[in-house]
Design a protein around this motif. Structure first.
Motif, PDB file in Angstrom:
ATOM      1  N   LEU A  40       0.461  -1.491  -0.210  1.00 28.56           N
ATOM      2  CA  LEU A  40       0.195  -0.262  -0.017  1.00 28.56           C
ATOM      3  C   LEU A  40       0.880   1.563   0.249  1.00 28.56           C
ATOM      4  O   LEU A  40       0.394   2.154  -0.245  1.00 28.56           O
ATOM      5  CB  LEU A  40      -0.744  -0.038   0.609  1.00 28.56           C
ATOM      6  N   ALA A  41       2.120   1.369   0.708  1.00 27.48           N
ATOM      7  CA  ALA A  41       2.588   1.934   1.086  1.00 27.48           C
ATOM      8  C   ALA A  41       3.739   2.632  -1.038  1.00 27.48           C
ATOM      9  O   ALA A  41       3.478   3.737  -0.506  1.00 27.48           O
ATOM     10  CB  ALA A  41       3.835   2.214   1.553  1.00 27.48           C
ATOM     11  N   LYS A  42       3.469   1.845  -0.930  1.00 29.69           N
ATOM     12  CA  LYS A  42       4.108   1.703  -2.929  1.00 29.69           C
ATOM     13  C   LYS A  42       3.185   2.305  -3.802  1.00 29.69           C
ATOM     14  O   LYS A  42       4.209   3.680  -4.279  1.00 29.69           O
ATOM     15  CB  LYS A  42       4.708   0.316  -3.147  1.00 29.69           C
ATOM     16  N   PHE A  63       7.960  10.305  -1.684  1.00 23.61           N
ATOM     17  CA  PHE A  63       6.269  10.240  -1.708  1.00 23.61           C
ATOM     18  C   PHE A  63       5.289  11.064  -2.187  1.00 23.61           C
ATOM     19  O   PHE A  63       5.331  12.234  -2.237  1.00 23.61           O
ATOM     20  CB  PHE A  63       5.408   9.584  -0.254  1.00 23.61           C
ATOM     21  N   ILE A  64       3.961  10.851  -3.251  1.00 24.95           N
ATOM     22  CA  ILE A  64       3.324  12.067  -3.728  1.00 24.95           C
ATOM     23  C   ILE A  64       2.977  12.964  -3.000  1.00 24.95           C
ATOM     24  O   ILE A  64       2.663  14.612  -3.381  1.00 24.95           O
ATOM     25  CB  ILE A  64       1.773  11.300  -4.440  1.00 24.95           C
ATOM     26  N   GLY A  65       2.731  12.650  -1.789  1.00 22.15           N
ATOM     27  CA  GLY A  65       2.044  13.759  -1.057  1.00 22.15           C
ATOM     28  C   GLY A  65       3.042  14.559   0.843  1.00 22.15           C
ATOM     29  O   GLY A  65       2.886  15.452   1.568  1.00 22.15           O
ATOM     30  N   ARG A  66       4.042  14.509  -0.274  1.00 20.34           N
ATOM     31  CA  ARG A  66       5.586  14.816   1.227  1.00 20.34           C
ATOM     32  C   ARG A  66       5.419  15.945   1.271  1.00 20.34           C
ATOM     33  O   ARG A  66       5.921  16.393   2.530  1.00 20.34           O
ATOM     34  CB  ARG A  66       6.911  13.940   0.764  1.00 20.34           C
ATOM     35  N   GLN A 115      12.917   1.314   1.393  1.00 20.52           N
ATOM     36  CA  GLN A 115      13.177   1.159   0.179  1.00 20.52           C
ATOM     37  C   GLN A 115      12.576   2.859  -0.052  1.00 20.52           C
ATOM     38  O   GLN A 115      12.045   2.350  -1.558  1.00 20.52           O
ATOM     39  CB  GLN A 115      11.602   0.005   0.871  1.00 20.52           C
ATOM     40  N   PHE A 116      12.466   3.591   0.564  1.00 16.53           N
ATOM     41  CA  PHE A 116      11.358   4.494   0.294  1.00 16.53           C
ATOM     42  C   PHE A 116      13.090   6.012   0.439  1.00 16.53           C
ATOM     43  O   PHE A 116      12.145   7.119   0.300  1.00 16.53           O
ATOM     44  CB  PHE A 116      10.844   5.099   0.744  1.00 16.53           C
ATOM     45  N   GLY A 117      13.922   5.512  -0.227  1.00 16.79           N
ATOM     46  CA  GLY A 117      14.747   6.231  -0.458  1.00 16.79           C
ATOM     47  C   GLY A 117      15.806   7.327   1.146  1.00 16.79           C
ATOM     48  O   GLY A 117      16.384   7.523   1.083  1.00 16.79           O
ATOM     49  N   GLY A 118      14.810   5.957   2.256  1.00 15.39           N
ATOM     50  CA  GLY A 118      15.832   6.837   3.575  1.00 15.39           C
ATOM     51  C   GLY A 118      17.151   5.708   3.825  1.00 15.39           C
ATOM     52  O   GLY A 118      17.763   4.375   2.335  1.00 15.39           O
ATOM     53  N   HIS A 119      17.727   5.190   4.808  1.00 14.72           N
ATOM     54  CA  HIS A 119      18.187   4.831   5.402  1.00 14.72           C
ATOM     55  C   HIS A 119      18.233   3.644   6.823  1.00 14.72           C
ATOM     56  O   HIS A 119      19.458   3.166   7.146  1.00 14.72           O
ATOM     57  CB  HIS A 119      19.720   5.668   5.887  1.00 14.72           C
ATOM     58  N   ILE A 172      -5.245   8.030   6.120  1.00 16.94           N
ATOM     59  CA  ILE A 172      -4.866   7.936   3.643  1.00 16.94           C
ATOM     60  C   ILE A 172      -4.517   9.553   3.680  1.00 16.94           C
ATOM     61  O   ILE A 172      -2.329   9.064   3.329  1.00 16.94           O
ATOM     62  CB  ILE A 172      -6.103   9.019   3.774  1.00 16.94           C
ATOM     63  N   SER A 173      -4.388  10.453   4.218  1.00 18.36           N
ATOM     64  CA  SER A 173      -3.059  11.759   3.820  1.00 18.36           C
ATOM     65  C   SER A 173      -2.090  11.761   4.432  1.00 18.36           C
ATOM     66  O   SER A 173      -1.081  12.180   3.791  1.00 18.36           O
ATOM     67  CB  SER A 173      -3.550  13.056   4.562  1.00 18.36           C
ATOM     68  N   ARG A 174      -1.788  11.020   5.748  1.00 21.09           N
ATOM     69  CA  ARG A 174      -0.151  10.921   5.971  1.00 21.09           C
ATOM     70  C   ARG A 174       0.128   9.614   5.065  1.00 21.09           C
ATOM     71  O   ARG A 174       1.327   9.257   5.056  1.00 21.09           O
ATOM     72  CB  ARG A 174      -0.485  10.136   7.706  1.00 21.09           C
ATOM     73  N   MET A 175      -0.477   8.466   5.518  1.00 21.21           N
ATOM     74  CA  MET A 175       0.152   7.692   4.135  1.00 21.21           C
ATOM     75  C   MET A 175       0.049   7.857   3.162  1.00 21.21           C
ATOM     76  O   MET A 175       1.407   7.539   1.855  1.00 21.21           O
ATOM     77  CB  MET A 175      -1.119   6.631   3.639  1.00 21.21           C
ATOM     78  N   MET A 176      -0.223   8.988   2.232  1.00 22.99           N
ATOM     79  CA  MET A 176       0.240   9.639   1.177  1.00 22.99           C
ATOM     80  C   MET A 176       1.252  10.671   1.250  1.00 22.99           C
ATOM     81  O   MET A 176       2.254  11.130   0.420  1.00 22.99           O
ATOM     82  CB  MET A 176      -0.500  10.749   0.425  1.00 22.99           C
ATOM     83  N   GLN A 177       1.691  11.046   2.503  1.00 23.44           N
ATOM     84  CA  GLN A 177       2.958  12.052   2.759  1.00 23.44           C
ATOM     85  C   GLN A 177       4.367  10.667   3.442  1.00 23.44           C
ATOM     86  O   GLN A 177       5.267  10.973   3.082  1.00 23.44           O
ATOM     87  CB  GLN A 177       2.788  12.393   3.875  1.00 23.44           C
ATOM     88  N   GLY A 178       3.920   9.549   3.649  1.00 26.28           N
ATOM     89  CA  GLY A 178       5.322   8.545   3.747  1.00 26.28           C
ATOM     90  C   GLY A 178       5.216   8.286   5.486  1.00 26.28           C
ATOM     91  O   GLY A 178       5.815   7.796   5.980  1.00 26.28           O
ATOM     92  N   ALA A 179       4.300   9.238   5.990  1.00 26.21           N
ATOM     93  CA  ALA A 179       4.459   9.053   7.587  1.00 26.21           C
ATOM     94  C   ALA A 179       4.090   7.868   8.232  1.00 26.21           C
ATOM     95  O   ALA A 179       4.736   7.532   9.058  1.00 26.21           O
ATOM     96  CB  ALA A 179       3.873  10.163   8.187  1.00 26.21           C
TER      97      ALA A 179
END
Length: 247
Positions: free
Chosen positions: A41-43, A53-56, A131-135, A197-204
């Protein structure tokens, strides 16, 4: 709430539903830990080309849905506190003292549990993961945390709790205004879902973080209602009330 000064008899509470549904949801969440659902879902909200993330960095999601919406709920909580204090002095509010006290306690507990649990669980946010550009390294909720200099602070979801804490309105209203209580439940569920959902869109947060938050908020509000307001009539009282109605 009704202006009636007579405190209503609490409506029957179906504990199989109130406790059973959250219990089943919790079991399902535990089983989902064995799958990749959270990651999948995060992907959906991650743009590999942009590497984010699209809403970051969305102004609407961060400033309006996160900051301003949270401020509105905080303002409502402050209003509830003032109303509860006023119920000790104002005749108009005195009949609702217990309801207001229950509301304030529910709002306080359903938001204050988040920060300590974040510190204890140390779950990483999606945006921090490799997986999402972090460390950071991903780990399931009940798995040992990989060594890191920056422990996560993402379980449960704080912003989701801001919305789901309004489940308190359902319980406070259910005995005096059942129809309004149902509307309050729908509103709280919808608001918490939008925040989630808004925070999922931000990757939080992952999906499961927010569902766990909803479960905890529901149980906290249910417990507050049960210990402060729920005083079901005895069988004799119910029979007497039925006879008065039929007379």
């Amino acid at each position: 709430m009704s202006s009636s000064a007579v405190r209503p008899t609490p409506r029957p509470l179906n504990f199989w539903v109130c406790l059973g549904v959250p219990a089943v949801a919790a079991i399902i969440l535990m089983l989902l830990e064995l799958t990749s659902l959270d990651m999948d879902l995060a992907k959906l909200f991650y743009d590999p080309v942009a590497g984010n993330f699209i809403g970051r960095h969305s102004y609407f999601l961060e400033t309006i849905v996160h900051d301003r919406a949270k401020q509105v709920v905080i303002a409502f909580s402050v209003f509830a506190i003032l109303a509860f204090i006023g119920s000790f002095f104002m005749d108009r509010l005195k009949p609702f003292k217990r309801e207001l006290g229950c509301l304030v306690l529910s709002l306080a507990l359903a938001t204050s549990f988040v920060t300590p649990m974040k510190a204890v669980t140390a779950v990483q946010c999606p945006w921090s993961l490799e997986q999402f550009g972090g460390h950071e390294t991903y780990s399931e909720l009940l798995s040992p945390r990989p060594h890191t200099e920056k422990p996560g602070r993402c379980w449960p979801g704080g912003h989701a709790a801001t919305g789901f804490t309004l489940f308190a309105l359902f319980f406070v209203l259910r005995d005096r205004r059942p129809r309004l209580a149902r509307q309050a439940f729908v509103f709280a569920f919808a608001l918490g879902s939008v925040f989630s959902i808004s925070r999922m869109m931000q990757g939080a947060h992952f999906f499961s973080h927010n569902v766990w938050t909803a479960i905890f908020c529901w149980l906290i509000c249910l417990g507050s209602y049960y210990y402060i307001l729920y005083r079901p009539a005895s069988k004799a009282e119910r029979v007497a009330q039925a006879e008065r109605v039929s007379a």
